[in-house]
Design a protein around this motif. Structure first.
Motif, PDB file in Angstrom:
ATOM      1  N   CYS A  57       0.889  -1.195  -0.089  1.00  0.00           N
ATOM      2  CA  CYS A  57      -0.044  -0.129  -0.066  1.00  0.00           C
ATOM      3  C   CYS A  57       1.089   1.234   0.032  1.00  0.00           C
ATOM      4  CB  CYS A  57      -0.869  -0.168   1.258  1.00  0.00           C
ATOM      5  SG  CYS A  57      -1.840   1.639   1.419  1.00  0.00           S
ATOM      6  N   HIS A  83      -7.496   0.021  -0.096  1.00  0.00           N
ATOM      7  CA  HIS A  83      -7.039  -0.533   1.236  1.00  0.00           C
ATOM      8  C   HIS A  83      -8.046  -0.447   2.082  1.00  0.00           C
ATOM      9  CE1 HIS A  83      -3.643  -1.122   4.148  1.00  0.00           C
ATOM     10  NE2 HIS A  83      -4.265  -2.269   4.148  1.00  0.00           N
ATOM     11  N   CYS A  87      -6.061   1.627   5.472  1.00  0.00           N
ATOM     12  CA  CYS A  87      -6.010   3.149   5.580  1.00  0.00           C
ATOM     13  C   CYS A  87      -7.332   3.649   4.853  1.00  0.00           C
ATOM     14  CB  CYS A  87      -4.582   3.586   4.997  1.00  0.00           C
ATOM     15  SG  CYS A  87      -4.564   3.247   3.401  1.00  0.00           S
TER      16      CYS A  87
HETATM   17 ZN   LIG Z   1      -2.995   1.423   3.220  1.00  0.00          ZN
END
Ligand SMILES: [Zn+2]
Lengths: 97, 180
Positions: free
Chosen positions: A6, A60, A64
Motif C-alpha cells: 500500500c 485498502h 488506511c
Molecule cells: Zn494503506
C-alpha cells in the motif's frame, strides 16, 4: 497469502485487507450528457482486459481505506508496482501484450 | 407495574485466562473517529492535547487518552477517563469531521506471552515486534470482522471492534486461545 504494497501505509499488507476497484486511468467525460450511446458505452462498459499487464484501482478498505493504483500481470497474478491515486501511469515493458 | 429494564453492555462478564493468554473486556471509553486535512492538525492536536501522529501505524498517548493513525487523514481517538472529545473538537473552526463512536465500538484487551499467536489465528498481518512494535496500531481484519489493533505493551494488545461484532471477535479469540 498475497502481499500487496500500500503506497499510503508504505508496507506490504495481506490481500484480505484490500478490495479490487476496476480499471485505472479511465477519465470521466466532461460532456457526459452530449455523448452518443456508442461513446457512453465505450466509457462505461468497455474495459481493455488484456492478457499481461493491467492498471487497476485498488482500495485498502480494511486498512488506511485509501484508493490507489496498481500494475498487475494477469498471467502471473504478480503485482509489479503500486502508486498513489493521481500519480501518472508508470511506464512498464510488456503493457497490454 | 412495568418491569425494570436491565442494561447489559457488550461483552459484559466475559473473561478468559488460559495458559499464556488473558482476554478481558475493556472498560467503557469515549471514542472519536476524526478525519481532517493537514491544515487542521495543529488546532485539533492543541484542542485534544495530543499530537496527532502522521506516520503509518503510529499512535500517541498521554494519560488515559490516545490517538491512533488509521489513514493519511483519519484517526481513532480514545479517552478512558470519560473526557468529552466532541466538546474538545467543537472549539476548532478549521475544517474537519469528528464522529462520536463511543458506543459503536468496544474493545478486548488481549495479553500474555502467546498474544501474537492468538491474534494471528484471525489476523494475517505480521505482528512480530520489529514490524509491529509497542505503540504500533493498524486497522485490519480478524477473521471476518474488521478490527483496530493497538500494541500497548510487548505482550499486550487492545483489539477495538464494532460492538455488534464483539461476540464473534471474543469467541474467535477464545477458540484461538485454547488452540495450542
Ligand atoms: Zn494503506
Amino acid at each position: 497469502m498475497l502481499l500487496i504494497h500500500c503506497p499510503y501505509c508504505e508496507e506490504g499488507r495481506p490481500e484480505l485487507e484490500f478490495r479490487h476497484a476496476g480499471e485505472a486511468h479511465i477519465a470521466r467525460p466532461e460532456n457526459m450528457a452530449e455523448l452518443s450511446d456508442e461513446d457512453f458505452e465505450r466509457f462505461f462498459f468497455i474495459r481493455s482486459n488484456p492478457k499481461g499487464i493491467v492498471y487497476e484501482r485498488w482500495r485498502h478498505i480494511h486498512g488506511c481505506a485509501r484508493f490507489f493504483n496498481a500494475a498487475r500481470d494477469t498471467v502471473s497474478d504478480r503485482f509489479l508496482t503500486t502508486y498513489k491515486a493521481g500519480e501518472p501511469k508508470p511506464d512498464l515493458d510488456g503493457e497490454g501484450k | 407495574m412495568a418491569d425494570a429494564i436491565a442494561r447489559t453492555g457488550a461483552l459484559e462478564g466475559r473473561f478468559l485466562n488460559d495458559e499464556g493468554i488473558t482476554l478481558v473486556r475493556a472498560e467503557p471509553a469515549t471514542r472519536l473517529l476524526l478525519r481532517a486535512p493537514e491544515t487542521a492538525l495543529k488546532p485539533l492536536s492543541k484542542a485534544l492535547g495530543l499530537d496527532l501522529p502522521q506516520r503509518p501505524k503510529a499512535s500517541v498517548s498521554g494519560g488515559k487518552r490516545a490517538a491512533l493513525w488509521l489513514g493519511p487523514d483519519e484517526w481513532l481517538v480514545i479517552d478512558e477517563n470519560g473526557g468529552d472529545l466532541m466538546e474538545d473538537c467543537a472549539s476548532v473552526s478549521a475544517f474537519h469531521s469528528a464522529v462520536d463512536v463511543s458506543h459503536r465500538n468496544t474493545a478486548v484487551l488481549v495479553s500474555g506471552p502467546r498474544v501474537e499467536a492468538v491474534l494471528n489465528a484471525g489476523c494475517p498481518q505480521d505482528l512480530s515486534l520489529d514490524v509491529f512494535p509497542v505503540g504500533a496500531c493498524s486497522r485490519t481484519v480478524f477473521g471476518k470482522a474488521e478490527v483496530i489493533l493497538w500494541r500497548t505493551e510487548r505482550d499486550a494488545f487492545r483489539v477495538e471492534c464494532w460492538r455488534s461484532f464483539s461476540d464473534y471477535v471474543f469467541m474467535l479469540l477464545e477458540a484461538a486461545s485454547r488452540d495450542r
